[in-house]
Design an enzyme around this catalytic site. Sequence first.
Site, PDB file in Angstrom:
ATOM      1  N   ARG A  18     -53.809-122.657 -58.627  1.00  0.00           N
ATOM      2  CA  ARG A  18     -54.196-121.266 -58.358  1.00  0.00           C
ATOM      3  C   ARG A  18     -53.824-120.842 -56.943  1.00  0.00           C
ATOM      4  O   ARG A  18     -53.792-119.666 -56.610  1.00  0.00           O
ATOM      5  CB  ARG A  18     -55.700-121.067 -58.631  1.00  0.00           C
TER       6      ARG A  18
ATOM      7  N   TYR B 108     -47.467 -95.260 -65.875  1.00  0.00           N
ATOM      8  CA  TYR B 108     -47.701 -96.065 -67.066  1.00  0.00           C
ATOM      9  C   TYR B 108     -49.168 -95.873 -67.490  1.00  0.00           C
ATOM     10  O   TYR B 108     -50.052 -95.822 -66.633  1.00  0.00           O
ATOM     11  CB  TYR B 108     -47.395 -97.531 -66.748  1.00  0.00           C
TER      12      TYR B 108
ATOM     13  N   ASP C 171     -43.723 -98.170 -58.168  1.00  0.00           N
ATOM     14  CA  ASP C 171     -43.531 -99.029 -59.338  1.00  0.00           C
ATOM     15  C   ASP C 171     -42.061 -98.916 -59.717  1.00  0.00           C
ATOM     16  O   ASP C 171     -41.587 -97.856 -60.127  1.00  0.00           O
ATOM     17  CB  ASP C 171     -44.451 -98.562 -60.469  1.00  0.00           C
TER      18      ASP C 171
ATOM     19  N   LYS D 235     -40.968-106.701 -68.277  1.00  0.00           N
ATOM     20  CA  LYS D 235     -39.945-105.805 -68.801  1.00  0.00           C
ATOM     21  C   LYS D 235     -38.546-106.335 -68.437  1.00  0.00           C
ATOM     22  O   LYS D 235     -38.134-107.344 -68.953  1.00  0.00           O
ATOM     23  CB  LYS D 235     -40.196-104.394 -68.274  1.00  0.00           C
TER      24      LYS D 235
HETATM   25  C1  LIG Z   1     -45.673-102.242 -68.595  1.00  0.00           C
HETATM   26  C2  LIG Z   1     -45.834-101.564 -67.304  1.00  0.00           C
HETATM   27  C3  LIG Z   1     -46.856-101.935 -66.413  1.00  0.00           C
HETATM   28  C4  LIG Z   1     -47.889-102.982 -66.766  1.00  0.00           C
HETATM   29  O1  LIG Z   1     -47.311-104.248 -66.864  1.00  0.00           O
HETATM   30  P1  LIG Z   1     -47.880-105.429 -67.790  1.00  0.00           P
HETATM   31  O2  LIG Z   1     -46.951-106.541 -67.495  1.00  0.00           O
HETATM   32  O3  LIG Z   1     -47.851-104.943 -69.210  1.00  0.00           O
HETATM   33  O4  LIG Z   1     -49.274-105.695 -67.335  1.00  0.00           O
HETATM   34  C5  LIG Z   1     -46.897-101.303 -65.185  1.00  0.00           C
HETATM   35  N1  LIG Z   1     -46.012-100.345 -64.853  1.00  0.00           N
HETATM   36  C6  LIG Z   1     -45.032 -99.952 -65.683  1.00  0.00           C
HETATM   37  C7  LIG Z   1     -44.088 -98.882 -65.259  1.00  0.00           C
HETATM   38  C8  LIG Z   1     -44.914-100.541 -66.935  1.00  0.00           C
HETATM   39  O5  LIG Z   1     -43.943-100.134 -67.769  1.00  0.00           O
END
Ligand SMILES: *Cc1c(COP(=O)(O)O)cnc(C)c1O
Length: 390
Positions: free
Chosen positions: A70, A124, A189, A214
């Site tokens: 951790r 998101y 982001d 992603k």
């Molecule tokens: C999917 C997504 C998130 C969240 O990510 P997870 O890995 O599903 O927790 C945050 N920001 C954007 C733009 C996303 O597409």
Amino acid sequence: MEQHTVTPPRSLATEAVHAGREDLAGLGVHAVPLDLSTTYPSYDSRGEAARLDVFAATGARLEGPPVYGRLDNPTVSRFETALARLEGTDDAVAFASGMAALTACLLARGSLGLRHVVAVRPLYGCSDHLLTGGLLGTEVTWVDPAGIADAIRPDTGLVLVETPANPTLAELDLRAIAHSCGTVPLLADNTFATPVLQRPAELGASIVLHSATKYLGGHGDVLGGVVACDEEFARLLRKVRFATGGVLHPLAGYLLLRGLSTLPVRMRAASQSAEVLAGRLAADPRVAAVHYPRIGGAMVAFEVHGDPHEVIAAVRLITPAVSLGSVDTLIQHPASISHRVVDERDRRAAGVSDRLLRMSVGLEDVEDLWRDLDGALRAAALAESVSSGS
Ligand SMILES: *Cc1c(COP(=O)(O)O)cnc(C)c1O
């Protein structure tokens, strides 16, 4: 004689396959070692005490062998090093998911008494929900980009934006926004653009967040999140991660690092197809509007005249599923899935209409994709004309 060699900056494509792996040849291996240990033996507990004191005081990456999973993990560290290099930041800190990464950022700033966030919609869906729901004691002020400077208060810990935004692909001028943030850190982001298309740190963002689930992973088989930032914030994030436990699994770290190797090639190829599909959709009478970012990318959003649920039901090659950034093409209806948790009025005000579909274009042949999309649009138009009796 001492040698001074100046290494010229390497290109993104080169860093994508080499960053975080520079020591491998010296170790006598070629593939990245995957270290699954949760704990590490040490016969020197005085030494461990001293190292833990340093971590508690500074949050700096641990020197020497790891102590506990951790706290840090060598495979995950390699991914962090590589991602920081691609985003052009001092450091990066990886988490179990994108939401764990965002949570850590909010907790880190909140721990300094800065719980107010200024944010621009759309974000998101779950990011919006996390800010709005107040689960972490966050108070949010939603603004247009022009309203950021006026919304900033003494207790503002972050300004939060997405560009291109999920799901409308709306774009923001990061440089102008960074300017209006003053001394408040701008969190961008960068999940949709990836460092291949946009490096927010170069435009003035001090915190760059990814849902690594992603494009960074790229194959739909890893959940992860990562924050690229300066050393000071990375230290704070490491302390939060140690205390709250949202760590990235070493196997996920391995797969994400592997995913980074092909990120530039995947992004380029998928973006080419996405641009072609966006063009055809824009010229199609069954489609009311198409959103495709100026900076490009592999995401296309579009609004249909017919019933969007019928399009989802009719795709065959394209997978009807939430998420994005995989090697195969996915399509989903944001109002039903990715942005369902956002209040209906807020969702619509942010441009997420009930007719909007969001498609993540993969690496299939573009003509095969178009055939499938065309068939689904035809099925949707047919269903509409049957239900309206025309
Ligand atoms: C999917 C997504 C998130 C969240 O990510 P997870 O890995 O599903 O927790 C945050 N920001 C954007 C733009 C996303 O597409």
